[in-house]
Design an enzyme around this catalytic site. Structure first.
Site, PDB file in Angstrom:
ATOM      1  N   GLY A 108      73.260  44.872 -72.153  1.00 17.94           N
ATOM      2  CA  GLY A 108      74.247  44.392 -71.191  1.00 17.94           C
ATOM      3  C   GLY A 108      74.895  43.098 -71.664  1.00 17.94           C
ATOM      4  CB  CYS A 109      78.217  41.656 -70.957  1.00 12.83           C
ATOM      5  SG  CYS A 109      78.291  42.066 -69.208  1.00 12.83           S
TER       6      CYS A 109
END
Ligand SMILES: NC(=O)c1ccc[n+]([C@@H]2O[C@H](COP(=O)([O-])OP(=O)(O)OC[C@H]3O[C@@H](n4cnc5c(N)ncnc54)[C@H](OP(=O)(O)O)[C@@H]3O)[C@@H](O)[C@H]2O)c1
Length: 348
Positions: free
Chosen positions: A156-157
């Site tokens: 995930g970012c």
């Protein structure tokens, strides 16, 4: 040279359209398959006019056909909403396993154990077999496993920006007292392209605020990426900018370790093609990484509070999504890790 046949599932979304840009520019990849829900089909540049310049290099967008994706591609990126993406990635991987298709899923569906996934995402998990098969694709921590993987869960970012702020501590992590606090801010493309009222220009312009406080699904992913050895407090905040993630981590390292910290970070970054330690005192900017796969990192020991501050900036669509996915593909195919990723940032 362009001999690996690549498919992208979800090319009309924010992560998918960034993948199109990177795959078309990659010297060893050939884009052969584009598929979505069936809502938007035909020429991609009819839906995304800025991609008109790539029209000759892009196949038409089709409604997803799992068997076809598995048969016409050597590598498939899947960038669909969570709940859908991991299931599709797993189906393509299963359908293509005989001829060794490689699949990279950009969603959160394959990143966590099923019980944690269901608790934090509020959705049914994919089969345990899929979760067990998937390798977590943070190259700075799992480079060797990624090289041997055929199914990768792209991180995930926020998880990427937070984990990279802490991983350089190495064994000092064991001596950290209390939780690590992450103050994290993201541009609005992090929320995806589907229209939502609170993301309208009139709502978000001139505003910035915390959201999903205490509930953000990247919290357990960060703890897992740090080896499960530390508790994390993550505060996610929305910024009125299109892209970019800025994180400030507060870490209670033992004060006597402070003099060695900058060197630790320097030696970690020395071997990393995409993590750049800034000169002491300089601070990262999201504008300096947007459009790239880079993570800029700054470290500062605060003697008054006896806390280490670590700042990271990434592009949520770059190192936080499509760029990292291409970096993982480079590892999976044994290519130079920065192939197709030597990108100049979009400062303006
Ligand atoms: N945005 C980010 O910064 C970011 C960062 C890291 C990871 N991710 C992850 O990447 C994934 C995609 O995110 P995004 O922001 O790009 O989302 P998005 O902008 O909402 O795009 C989603 C895409 O999925 C397609 N789609 C939706 N339902 C589908 C279905 N049932 N079958 C096939 N295609 C379907 C849509 O295509 P149609 O046009 O055909 O409906 C669209 O292209 C998510 O899992 C997200 O968590 C995003």
């Amino acid at each position: 040279m362009s001999n690996v046949r690549v498919g992208i599932v979800g090319p009309t979304g924010y992560a998918g359209m960034e993948l199109v840009r990177l795959v078309v520019g990659h010297p060893r990849m050939r884009l052969v398959y584009l598929a979505g829900s069936g809502a938007r089909t035909g020429a991609l540049d009819a839906h995304l006019p800025h991609l008109h310049v790539l029209a000759d290099a892009m196949p038409l967008v089709e409604a997803l056909d799992v068997e076809k994706a598995a048969n016409v591609c050597d590598l498939v990126f899947v960038a669909l909403p969570s709940g859908e993406s991991g299931r599709v990635a797993w189906q393509i991987w299963q359908a293509g396993r005989q001829h060794g298709v490689k699949v990279i899923d950009l969603s959160g569906d394959l990143r966590l154990p099923a019980d944690a996934y269901e608790a934090w995402y509020g959705k049914a998990a994919v089969p345990q077999e899929a979760i067990s098969e998937a390798c977590y694709g943070l190259p700075e921590r799992h480079r060797e496993s990624i090289r041997g993987a055929s199914l990768v869960a792209n991180p995930g970012c926020y998880a990427t920006a937070c984990a990279l702020a802490v991983l350089p501590l190495g064994d000092l992590l064991a001596d950290v007292e209390g939780p690590i606090v992450f103050d994290a801010k993201s541009g609005v493309t992090g929320a995806g392209r589907a229209p939502k009222e609170h993301l309208h220009l009139g709502e978000l312009a001139n505003d910035a605020y915390p959201y999903r406080v205490g509930q953000h699904q990247h919290t357990p992913e960060i703890e897992q990426a740090l080896g499960g050895r530390v508790r994390v407090l993550l505060t996610t905040q929305l910024l009125p900018v299109p892209r970019g993630i800025l994180v400030c981590a507060y870490i209670a390292i033992p004060p006597d370790a402070a003099p060695m910290v900058y060197d630790r970070y320097a030696s970690f970054c020395e071997d990393e093609p995409f993590v750049r330690l800034l000169v002491y005192g300089e601070m990262p900017h999201i504008k300096a990484v947007n459009g790239t796969n880079e993570c800029h990192l700054a470290v500062r020991w605060d003697d008054r509070s006896r806390l280490l501050q670590v700042f990271t900036a990434i592009d949520n669509l770059g190192k936080g999504a499509a760029g990292q996915a291409v970096q993982n593909a480079n590892l999976m195919f044994g290519w130079p890790e920065d192939e197709g990723l030597r990108l100049v940032p979009l400062w303006m």
